[in-house]
Design an enzyme around this catalytic site. Structure first.
Site, short mmCIF file in Angstrom:
data_model
loop_
_atom_site.label_atom_id
_atom_site.label_comp_id
_atom_site.label_asym_id
_atom_site.label_seq_id
_atom_site.Cartn_x
_atom_site.Cartn_y
_atom_site.Cartn_z
CB CYS A 92 2.78 -11.75 -53.41
SG CYS A 92 3.52 -10.28 -52.70
CG HIS A 106 2.22 -14.50 -50.02
ND1 HIS A 106 3.54 -14.47 -50.38
CD2 HIS A 106 1.85 -13.21 -49.81
CE1 HIS A 106 3.96 -13.21 -50.39
NE2 HIS A 106 2.95 -12.43 -50.05
CG ASN A 166 5.48 -10.09 -48.52
OD1 ASN A 166 5.79 -10.85 -49.44
ND2 ASN A 166 4.39 -9.35 -48.55
O1 UT7 Z 1 2.32 -9.61 -50.12
C1 UT7 Z 1 1.19 -8.99 -50.66
C2 UT7 Z 1 0.13 -8.93 -49.68
N1 UT7 Z 1 0.49 -8.04 -48.61
C3 UT7 Z 1 -0.23 -8.09 -47.56
O2 UT7 Z 1 -1.10 -8.91 -47.53
C4 UT7 Z 1 0.00 -7.12 -46.45
C5 UT7 Z 1 -1.33 -6.77 -45.85
N2 UT7 Z 1 -1.30 -5.82 -44.78
C6 UT7 Z 1 -0.72 -6.04 -43.56
O3 UT7 Z 1 -0.04 -7.03 -43.36
C7 UT7 Z 1 -1.01 -5.07 -42.47
O4 UT7 Z 1 -2.04 -4.21 -42.88
C8 UT7 Z 1 0.21 -4.23 -42.03
C9 UT7 Z 1 1.19 -5.10 -41.25
C10 UT7 Z 1 0.88 -3.62 -43.23
C11 UT7 Z 1 -0.25 -3.11 -41.08
O5 UT7 Z 1 -0.96 -3.64 -39.98
P1 UT7 Z 1 -2.39 -3.04 -39.60
O6 UT7 Z 1 -2.83 -3.74 -38.40
O7 UT7 Z 1 -3.26 -3.11 -40.80
O8 UT7 Z 1 -2.02 -1.55 -39.21
P2 UT7 Z 1 -2.54 -0.20 -39.85
O9 UT7 Z 1 -1.99 -0.01 -41.21
O10 UT7 Z 1 -4.02 -0.10 -39.67
O11 UT7 Z 1 -1.86 0.83 -38.86
C12 UT7 Z 1 -2.16 0.84 -37.46
C13 UT7 Z 1 -1.23 1.84 -36.78
C14 UT7 Z 1 -1.14 3.17 -37.49
O12 UT7 Z 1 -1.06 4.19 -36.51
P3 UT7 Z 1 -2.35 5.04 -36.10
O13 UT7 Z 1 -2.82 5.68 -37.40
O14 UT7 Z 1 -3.31 4.04 -35.57
O15 UT7 Z 1 -1.79 5.99 -35.12
C15 UT7 Z 1 0.16 3.10 -38.23
O16 UT7 Z 1 0.72 4.36 -38.46
O17 UT7 Z 1 0.12 1.32 -36.76
C16 UT7 Z 1 1.00 2.32 -37.28
N3 UT7 Z 1 2.15 1.65 -37.91
C17 UT7 Z 1 3.25 1.35 -37.23
N4 UT7 Z 1 3.61 1.50 -35.95
C18 UT7 Z 1 4.81 1.08 -35.58
C19 UT7 Z 1 2.29 1.26 -39.19
N5 UT7 Z 1 3.47 0.70 -39.36
C20 UT7 Z 1 4.11 0.73 -38.18
C21 UT7 Z 1 5.36 0.30 -37.72
N6 UT7 Z 1 5.67 0.49 -36.40
N7 UT7 Z 1 6.25 -0.31 -38.53
#
Ligand code: UT7
Length: 332
Positions: A118, A259, A289
């Site tokens: 990225c 970004h 993204n």
């Molecule tokens: O481009 C390079 C740089 N990339 C980034 O900077 C991306 C960085 N990361 C993020 O943007 C975020 O971490 C995400 C959007 C990927 C995820 O958000 P988060 O708030 O960090 O969520 P998490 O990974 O901690 O997951 C929270 C919950 C989980 O469920 P449990 O374990 O709490 O039951 C996930 O399984 O959300 C769940 N989850 C979803 N639920 C519904 C993960 N993806 C989804 C989804 N729909 N698509």
């Protein structure tokens, strides 16, 4: 150490390419266990573009490059250097920049690809700028292009909703110090190489082995939550490094072009820096993204909306796989 260049580069043309096919959050509700509400509140993304049949990295990169050259009024034969930043090249050999060279008509240009995920576009701008500083090059084309949809695991809800395809290109011309690119900071930390990665498809797990595909190795993987935290901290730090190095106060910034990975990352970085929301450019809602294409796509959108005017101080900041992160301060 590098703000006394007598010669730098400035952006004199912009071009973009987005595939026609749109994937909405509703489309993902039919594919994986997710909801529009989760995607919008956790990421800010509403839709993203993905390539269809007959489209590929080269088709996007060529369209963006041609538009940027036309926008700049530059004859492709004037271009001396083409750098294409991508993590999803047309094919492993040759470089995509070589494949597109004859399609662009950039017959005199030396061409190579740059891999920094990225951060690829900001890295490529900085690499190109070195050739302007030494006087070696007077006209360059820098492209950020990505077709991550070809490597997204559409069974993994944690990553598949995030990524989109697209390309953005800029034409660079030589400029005196004080115009164009003023100051850059760029960093790498391979300690966290596994935070955002695609383990298969290369030398270690080649794509021509069925077991590797069955184990879903040639698919993009991300440790989202850990990446999120490092992204916020690194983006804020690299912006501060550039501002301090250039002797510019954050209030003097006219537009922050971060970004576009996640609206919550963008908001957190802006608030850490003290940049008000009206000075922060956001289009992650419409493109998702797009990795190396993210910043040039955002620049072009910002200009189209009248938010990039000659003389503006623009701060771009990127973060991604590697880990890599970089910021560039420009006088538009
Ligand atoms: O481009 C390079 C740089 N990339 C980034 O900077 C991306 C960085 N990361 C993020 O943007 C975020 O971490 C995400 C959007 C990927 C995820 O958000 P988060 O708030 O960090 O969520 P998490 O990974 O901690 O997951 C929270 C919950 C989980 O469920 P449990 O374990 O709490 O039951 C996930 O399984 O959300 C769940 N989850 C979803 N639920 C519904 C993960 N993806 C989804 C989804 N729909 N698509």
């Amino acid at each position: 150490m590098h703000d006394h260049h007598t010669r730098t580069a400035k952006i004199v043309g912009l071009g973009t390419s987005l595939p026609a096919r749109v994937l909405t959050n509703a489309d993902f509700e039919r594919m994986v266990e997710t909801s529009d509400e989760w995607i919008v509140t956790r990421t800010g993304i509403r839709e993203r573009r993905v390539v269809g049949p007959g489209e590929s990295l080269a088709t996007l990169a060529v369209e963006a490059g041609q538009k940027a050259l036309a926008d700049a009024g530059v004859d492709p034969r004037e271009v001396e250097l083409v750098i294409l930043a991508t993590a999803t090249p047309e094919q492993p050999i040759p470089a995509t920049s070589a494949i597109i060279q004859p399609l662009l008509g950039a017959t005199r240009a030396v061409c190579f690809d740059l891999s920094a995920a990225c951060s690829g576009f900001v890295y490529a701008l900085q690499v190109a700028r070195q050739f302007f500083s030494t006087g070696e090059v007077s006209t360059a084309l820098v492209i950020g292009a990505e077709t991550l949809s070809r490597y997204v695991d559409y069974t993994d809800r944690a990553t598949c909703v995030l990524f989109g395809d697209g390309a953005g290109a800029v034409v660079l011309k030589a400029a005196p110090a004080g115009e164009g690119i003023l100051r850059v900071a760029w960093h790498t930390d391979g300690t966290f190489a596994d935070f955002i990665c695609m383990p298969g498809g290369g030398s270690r797990f080649p794509p021509n082995v069925k077991e590797h595909v069955d184990a879903r190795l040639p698919f993009i993987k991300m440790r989202g939550n850990e990446t999120f935290k490092v992204a916020v901290r690194s983006l804020a730090e690299v912006c501060e490094e550039v501002l301090t190095g250039a002797g510019v106060k954050v209030e003097d910034i006219d537009l922050l072009v971060p970004h576009q990975a996640n609206i919550r990352i963008i908001d957190a970085v802006a608030s850490r820096l003290g940049v008000p929301a009206e000075k922060v450019f956001v289009n992650v809602d419409r493109v998702g993204n797009t990795s190396a294409a993210s910043i040039p796509l955002a620049l072009a959108d910002a200009r189209a909306q009248g938010r990039l005017k000659p003389g503006d101080l623009v701060l771009m900041a990127a973060f991604g796989g590697g880990l890599t992160w970089a910021a560039s301060l420009l006088r538009w």
